[in-house]
Design a protein around this motif. Structure first.
Motif, mmCIF file in Angstrom:
data_model
loop_
_atom_site.group_PDB
_atom_site.id
_atom_site.type_symbol
_atom_site.label_atom_id
_atom_site.label_comp_id
_atom_site.label_asym_id
_atom_site.label_seq_id
_atom_site.Cartn_x
_atom_site.Cartn_y
_atom_site.Cartn_z
ATOM 1 N N THR A 121 -3.537 7.616 -1.114
ATOM 2 C CA THR A 121 -4.613 7.114 -1.967
ATOM 3 C C THR A 121 -5.645 8.201 -2.234
ATOM 4 O O THR A 121 -6.086 8.403 -3.373
ATOM 5 C CB THR A 121 -5.288 5.899 -1.321
ATOM 6 O OG1 THR A 121 -4.328 4.866 -1.109
ATOM 7 C CG2 THR A 121 -6.417 5.361 -2.206
ATOM 8 N N GLY A 122 -6.024 8.895 -1.174
ATOM 9 C CA GLY A 122 -7.015 9.947 -1.325
ATOM 10 C C GLY A 122 -6.536 11.059 -2.244
ATOM 11 O O GLY A 122 -7.272 11.513 -3.127
ATOM 12 N N ARG A 155 -3.199 -1.936 5.460
ATOM 13 C CA ARG A 155 -3.078 -1.423 4.095
ATOM 14 C C ARG A 155 -4.428 -1.447 3.381
ATOM 15 O O ARG A 155 -4.781 -0.506 2.656
ATOM 16 C CB ARG A 155 -2.040 -2.239 3.314
ATOM 17 C CG ARG A 155 -0.611 -1.989 3.760
ATOM 18 C CD ARG A 155 0.387 -2.651 2.827
ATOM 19 N NE ARG A 155 0.314 -2.116 1.471
ATOM 20 C CZ ARG A 155 0.872 -0.972 1.094
ATOM 21 N NH1 ARG A 155 1.524 -0.220 1.957
ATOM 22 N NH2 ARG A 155 0.772 -0.569 -0.176
ATOM 23 N N VAL A 156 -5.191 -2.516 3.590
ATOM 24 C CA VAL A 156 -6.510 -2.602 2.965
ATOM 25 C C VAL A 156 -7.405 -1.480 3.475
ATOM 26 O O VAL A 156 -8.052 -0.760 2.689
ATOM 27 C CB VAL A 156 -7.158 -3.970 3.227
ATOM 28 C CG1 VAL A 156 -8.618 -3.973 2.763
ATOM 29 C CG2 VAL A 156 -6.380 -5.064 2.502
ATOM 30 N N THR A 157 -7.466 -1.315 4.797
ATOM 31 C CA THR A 157 -8.320 -0.273 5.357
ATOM 32 C C THR A 157 -7.795 1.111 5.006
ATOM 33 O O THR A 157 -8.584 2.053 4.840
ATOM 34 C CB THR A 157 -8.428 -0.412 6.882
ATOM 35 O OG1 THR A 157 -7.097 -0.465 7.452
ATOM 36 C CG2 THR A 157 -9.182 -1.672 7.266
ATOM 37 N N GLN A 198 -9.069 1.786 1.538
ATOM 38 C CA GLN A 198 -10.511 2.030 1.583
ATOM 39 C C GLN A 198 -10.805 3.421 2.129
ATOM 40 O O GLN A 198 -11.624 4.163 1.560
ATOM 41 C CB GLN A 198 -11.190 0.967 2.452
ATOM 42 C CG GLN A 198 -11.170 -0.428 1.849
ATOM 43 C CD GLN A 198 -11.650 -1.486 2.818
ATOM 44 O OE1 GLN A 198 -11.549 -1.316 4.044
ATOM 45 N NE2 GLN A 198 -12.175 -2.586 2.303
ATOM 46 N N ALA A 199 -10.125 3.772 3.219
ATOM 47 C CA ALA A 199 -10.333 5.095 3.801
ATOM 48 C C ALA A 199 -9.938 6.189 2.814
ATOM 49 O O ALA A 199 -10.621 7.216 2.685
ATOM 50 C CB ALA A 199 -9.522 5.231 5.094
ATOM 51 N N GLY A 200 -8.839 5.971 2.092
ATOM 52 C CA GLY A 200 -8.383 6.959 1.126
ATOM 53 C C GLY A 200 -9.379 7.177 -0.002
ATOM 54 O O GLY A 200 -9.625 8.315 -0.424
ATOM 55 N N LEU A 201 -9.982 6.101 -0.490
ATOM 56 C CA LEU A 201 -10.951 6.219 -1.570
ATOM 57 C C LEU A 201 -12.213 6.947 -1.105
ATOM 58 O O LEU A 201 -12.784 7.764 -1.845
ATOM 59 C CB LEU A 201 -11.308 4.833 -2.112
ATOM 60 C CG LEU A 201 -10.182 4.121 -2.882
ATOM 61 C CD1 LEU A 201 -10.578 2.679 -3.191
ATOM 62 C CD2 LEU A 201 -9.857 4.870 -4.174
#
Length: 370
Positions: free
Chosen positions: A10-11, A105-107, A110-113
């Motif tokens: 994601t990041g 998956r949610v966290t 979030q961490a990636g963003l």
């Protein structure tokens, strides 16, 4: 609890590209940063009076995706053992449950963003927590790594219109100071890690408490967006009373090390960085000149708090060195008991009275031995 691979993907997907440069220019920047990182140790030693226990420190010059991957590695080193511990206590759902899979998956997203946002702004850091190196003996002391984010350094030096070579050396001085702190003060790394562990273990994970924390987080976000100055950062909003106690200790030590790094950046003087005064003036103006959206994100993520740490910590170091000299200031590294409290960071005279002694006498410096 966190899908780390999803956080990385994601990041990397959402991080903005760095400034456009030719391949030859990129190689030249990377080469110079490696060189500067190896040469700033002596100026740091001369200013601080501290000597690193590492003769040659590890240095990595990375791009933005590389910074994201490196930070996820550090998070895993710290958090994965804690999650295992909490799971043994029955405070985390089993790893194969639907709740765990969905939550991770949610966290992870979030961490990636968050990492994608930060990856475009961090100039460098000293990474304390690294995965084990198979080539290093298991009984060897933990090693850190000085990491520099080349595209961000290049971007900022262009925005500020400053001498690029001076700016790169200036940034390296800050991170080398952190390397010196954590390698010359034997207890410091373990102390920081213990505070992080205590903070995470002090969390409340029952559903009712989680709901209350989420409501506080929503209020924090709303306050930050309104820009009314009363919104907490997310980490302030979701913490428990016990975590607030631990966070105060962690904040105090990080304010000290960040302020010490900022102090050294400027204290080396024009003989090391000829345009240091210009760089500092323009850098500070850039810090305070963010737009509304940028200010909102900073407030939500607690970046404003970090900026205050730089300023407050630097003022503490400046005052103590001015009043007692560097030798007296270095008594701060004697033990956890000689670290400044929150009140002493605001009023350094309190620390001087407690640790420095009114007549300059105080505990012997033990920075080199811990």
């Amino acid at each position: 609890m966190i899908d780390w691979e999803l956080a990385i993907s994601t990041g990397v997907r959402w991080v903005r590209p760095g400034p456009q440069v030719s391949l030859s220019e990129a190689r030249a920047v990377v080469s110079e940063l490696h060189e500067l990182a190896a040469t700033v140790a002596e100026p740091v030693r001369q200013v601080t009076g501290m000597s690193s226990a590492e003769e040659i420190g590890r240095v990595a010059v990375v791009d933005r995706p590389g910074w994201i991957r490196a930070n996820v590695d550090g998070f895993r080193v710290v958090l994965d053992p804690l999650v295992d511990h909490l799971r043994e206590q029955g405070r985390v759902p089993p790893s194969g449950s639907v709740v765990t899979a969905l939550g991770s998956r949610v966290t992870g997203m979030q961490a990636g963003l968050i990492l994608a946002y930060l990856a475009g702004r961090v100039l460098g850091q000293y990474e304390l927590f690294l995965p084990p190196d198979p080539e290093v003996p298991e009984d060897a002391a933990p090693a850190g790594r000085l990491t520099l984010v080349a595209p961000n350094i290049l971007m900022v030096e262009r925005e500020l219109d400053v001498d690029p070579h001076d700016f790169r050396r200036w940034v390296c001085l800050h991170e080398e100071t952190h390397r010196t702190q954590f390698t010359s003060v034997s207890w410091l790394r373990g102390y920081v890690q213990q505070q992080m562990t205590d903070f995470l273990l002090a969390s409340d994970l029952d559903p009712a408490t989680i709901l209350g924390r989420l409501r506080s987080a929503a209020d924090a976000v709303a306050g930050a967006v309104r820009g009314n100055g009363h919104g907490d950062s997310l980490i302030e909003a979701i913490q428990t009373p016990r975590q607030r106690e631990v966070l105060e200790r962690l904040t105090c030590v990080m304010t000290l090390v960040e302020g010490h790094g900022d102090y050294v950046m400027d204290a080396v003087g024009p003989q090391v960085v000829p345009t240091v005064a210009q760089i500092r003036a323009r850098f500070n103006a850039r810090r305070s000149g963010a737009g509304r959206v940028e200010q909102t994100i900073r407030r939500i993520l607690g970046i404003d708090l970090k900026m205050k740490q730089y300023a407050q910590g630097s003022r503490f170091v400046q005052t103590v060195v001015r009043e007692g000299g560097m030798e007296v200031f270095n008594r701060v590294w004697t033990s956890p008991e000689t670290l400044p409290t929150a009140a002493e960071l605001i009023d350094p005279q309190l620390w001087l009275e407690r640790v420095g002694g009114a007549d300059g006498a105080g505990p012997a410096l033990a920075a080199g031995n811990g």
